[in-house]
Design a protein around this motif. Structure first.
Motif, mmCIF file in Angstrom:
data_model
loop_
_atom_site.group_PDB
_atom_site.id
_atom_site.type_symbol
_atom_site.label_atom_id
_atom_site.label_comp_id
_atom_site.label_asym_id
_atom_site.label_seq_id
_atom_site.Cartn_x
_atom_site.Cartn_y
_atom_site.Cartn_z
ATOM 1 N N MET A 85 0.836 -1.184 0.000
ATOM 2 C CA MET A 85 0.000 0.000 0.000
ATOM 3 C C MET A 85 0.877 1.243 0.000
ATOM 4 S SD MET A 85 -3.358 -0.235 0.215
ATOM 5 C CE MET A 85 -4.178 -1.757 -0.071
ATOM 6 N N LYS A 86 0.375 2.249 -0.668
ATOM 7 C CA LYS A 86 1.080 3.527 -0.740
ATOM 8 C C LYS A 86 0.264 4.575 0.014
ATOM 9 C CE LYS A 86 3.076 6.739 -4.048
ATOM 10 N NZ LYS A 86 3.268 7.052 -5.460
ATOM 11 N N PHE A 87 0.865 5.111 1.080
ATOM 12 C CA PHE A 87 0.192 6.101 1.909
ATOM 13 C C PHE A 87 0.855 7.461 1.762
ATOM 14 C CE2 PHE A 87 -0.144 2.170 4.675
ATOM 15 C CZ PHE A 87 -1.419 1.860 4.254
ATOM 16 N N LEU A 88 0.034 8.502 1.752
ATOM 17 C CA LEU A 88 0.524 9.871 1.829
ATOM 18 C C LEU A 88 0.255 10.343 3.253
ATOM 19 C CD1 LEU A 88 1.747 12.370 0.447
ATOM 20 C CD2 LEU A 88 -0.602 13.108 -0.038
ATOM 21 N N ALA A 89 1.311 10.715 3.965
ATOM 22 C CA ALA A 89 1.207 11.182 5.342
ATOM 23 C C ALA A 89 1.348 12.701 5.333
ATOM 24 C CB ALA A 89 2.288 10.533 6.196
ATOM 25 N N ILE A 90 0.266 13.392 5.636
ATOM 26 C CA ILE A 90 0.227 14.854 5.569
ATOM 27 C C ILE A 90 0.424 15.445 6.954
ATOM 28 C CG2 ILE A 90 -1.198 16.859 4.999
ATOM 29 C CD1 ILE A 90 -2.643 15.065 2.938
ATOM 30 N N ALA A 139 9.820 5.458 8.260
ATOM 31 C CA ALA A 139 11.035 4.671 8.470
ATOM 32 C C ALA A 139 10.731 3.222 8.837
ATOM 33 C CB ALA A 139 11.893 5.314 9.562
ATOM 34 N N MET A 140 9.693 2.984 9.628
ATOM 35 C CA MET A 140 9.429 1.622 10.052
ATOM 36 C C MET A 140 8.550 0.843 9.081
ATOM 37 S SD MET A 140 6.051 1.129 11.169
ATOM 38 C CE MET A 140 6.483 -0.447 11.776
ATOM 39 N N ALA A 141 7.999 1.517 8.086
ATOM 40 C CA ALA A 141 7.104 0.842 7.139
ATOM 41 C C ALA A 141 7.821 -0.251 6.359
ATOM 42 C CB ALA A 141 6.487 1.864 6.187
ATOM 43 N N GLY A 142 9.099 -0.060 6.129
ATOM 44 C CA GLY A 142 9.870 -1.078 5.426
ATOM 45 C C GLY A 142 9.330 -1.346 4.036
ATOM 46 N N SER A 143 9.395 -2.596 3.630
ATOM 47 C CA SER A 143 8.937 -2.952 2.281
ATOM 48 C C SER A 143 7.445 -3.251 2.237
ATOM 49 C CB SER A 143 9.729 -4.156 1.765
ATOM 50 O OG SER A 143 9.502 -5.263 2.625
ATOM 51 N N ALA A 144 6.820 -3.368 3.387
ATOM 52 C CA ALA A 144 5.388 -3.700 3.425
ATOM 53 C C ALA A 144 4.521 -2.572 2.879
ATOM 54 C CB ALA A 144 4.966 -4.037 4.856
ATOM 55 N N HIS A 145 4.914 -1.343 3.168
ATOM 56 C CA HIS A 145 4.131 -0.181 2.759
ATOM 57 C C HIS A 145 5.079 0.943 2.358
ATOM 58 C CE1 HIS A 145 0.817 -2.255 4.647
ATOM 59 N NE2 HIS A 145 1.484 -2.287 5.769
ATOM 60 N N THR A 146 4.572 1.841 1.544
ATOM 61 C CA THR A 146 5.303 3.051 1.210
ATOM 62 C C THR A 146 4.593 4.209 1.891
ATOM 63 O OG1 THR A 146 5.932 2.169 -0.945
ATOM 64 C CG2 THR A 146 6.072 4.547 -0.665
ATOM 65 N N ALA A 202 -1.890 8.083 -3.994
ATOM 66 C CA ALA A 202 -1.874 7.332 -2.737
ATOM 67 C C ALA A 202 -3.116 6.448 -2.604
ATOM 68 C CB ALA A 202 -1.809 8.299 -1.562
ATOM 69 N N ASP A 203 -2.917 5.322 -1.919
ATOM 70 C CA ASP A 203 -4.055 4.447 -1.591
ATOM 71 C C ASP A 203 -4.829 4.973 -0.394
ATOM 72 O OD1 ASP A 203 -3.541 2.369 -3.571
ATOM 73 O OD2 ASP A 203 -1.767 1.892 -2.365
ATOM 74 N N GLY A 204 -4.166 5.760 0.448
ATOM 75 C CA GLY A 204 -4.807 6.304 1.629
ATOM 76 C C GLY A 204 -4.004 7.450 2.206
ATOM 77 N N PHE A 247 -0.897 -0.132 13.335
ATOM 78 C CA PHE A 247 -1.665 0.964 12.736
ATOM 79 C C PHE A 247 -1.591 0.902 11.212
ATOM 80 C CE2 PHE A 247 -1.470 5.441 11.173
ATOM 81 C CZ PHE A 247 -2.765 5.847 11.482
ATOM 82 N N LEU A 248 -0.374 0.768 10.666
ATOM 83 C CA LEU A 248 -0.221 0.706 9.207
ATOM 84 C C LEU A 248 -0.891 -0.546 8.634
ATOM 85 C CD1 LEU A 248 3.456 1.940 8.644
ATOM 86 C CD2 LEU A 248 1.324 3.174 8.155
ATOM 87 N N GLY A 249 -0.771 -1.663 9.327
ATOM 88 C CA GLY A 249 -1.418 -2.892 8.860
ATOM 89 C C GLY A 249 -2.930 -2.765 8.832
ATOM 90 N N ALA A 250 -3.497 -2.211 9.896
ATOM 91 C CA ALA A 250 -4.953 -2.022 9.950
ATOM 92 C C ALA A 250 -5.412 -1.043 8.874
ATOM 93 C CB ALA A 250 -5.367 -1.522 11.338
#
Length: 175
Positions: free
Chosen positions: A1-6, A25-32, A67-69, A164-167
């Motif tokens: 998943m690709k997230f935009l953090a505003i 930083a902690m998202a790793g390869s699971a999420h962007t 972004a996906d979310g 949080f990112l997984g949910a």
């Protein structure tokens, strides 16, 4: 998943931006997680400019579209939404990029509930996929950058951020 953090803060040393960078930083390869920390670069909203928006607005709109979310983190100013974040939301309200976009909140303070209540109302109006149940809060207010790094690298906070990112990823994929 690709997230935009505003980040809703215009402050360079913002604790909310630091929280979003920790998520990145902690998202790793699971999420962007792409952090948008340029709220201060947006011109004051004018309906006269909506059809031909300034470049800074177009950059934000494209990042949202890609972004996906969206994850929004913001300080509280005088028990309210900071003007820069409200201005950004005003630029988005008539645009298609945010319609139906999943949105959640993160917060880097133990306080700020008045602003969070207002922001929840605004974001629920902006997108029918705003999820107020998914919420990450890690108190970082008044900590130095070194103290913030130590706090967010702790096992409990790393687990909270990963959960949080997984949910949020599951929520984004449930449409």
């Amino acid at each position: 998943m690709k997230f935009l953090a505003i980040s809703g803060s215009a402050r360079r040393a913002s604790t909310n931006t630091a929280l979003l960078r920790a998520l990145q930083a902690m998202a790793g390869s699971a999420h962007t997680v792409l952090v948008y920390d340029r709220i201060a670069e947006l011109p004051v909203f004018s309906p006269d400019l909506e059809l031909d928006p300034p470049p800074a607005v177009s950059v934000l709109a494209k990042a949202i579209a890609d972004a996906d979310g969206l994850i929004v983190a913001s300080p509280e100013y005088i028990r309210s939404i900071p003007g820069g974040l409200k201005n950004a939301i005003d630029w988005l309200v008539s645009r298609e990029e945010v319609v139906g976009k999943p949105i959640v909140l993160a917060h880097a303070s133990h306080r700020g509930d008045d602003m969070l209540c207002q922001l929840r109302s605004v974001l629920a109006t902006l997108s029918e996929r705003f999820n107020e149940e998914l919420f990450l809060r890690i108190p970082l207010m008044k900590l130095s950058p070194e103290e913030i790094a130590k706090q967010v690298s702790g096992r409990r906070h790393q687990e909270d951020m990963r959960a949080f990112l997984g949910a949020f990823a599951r929520y984004c994929g449930s449409a």
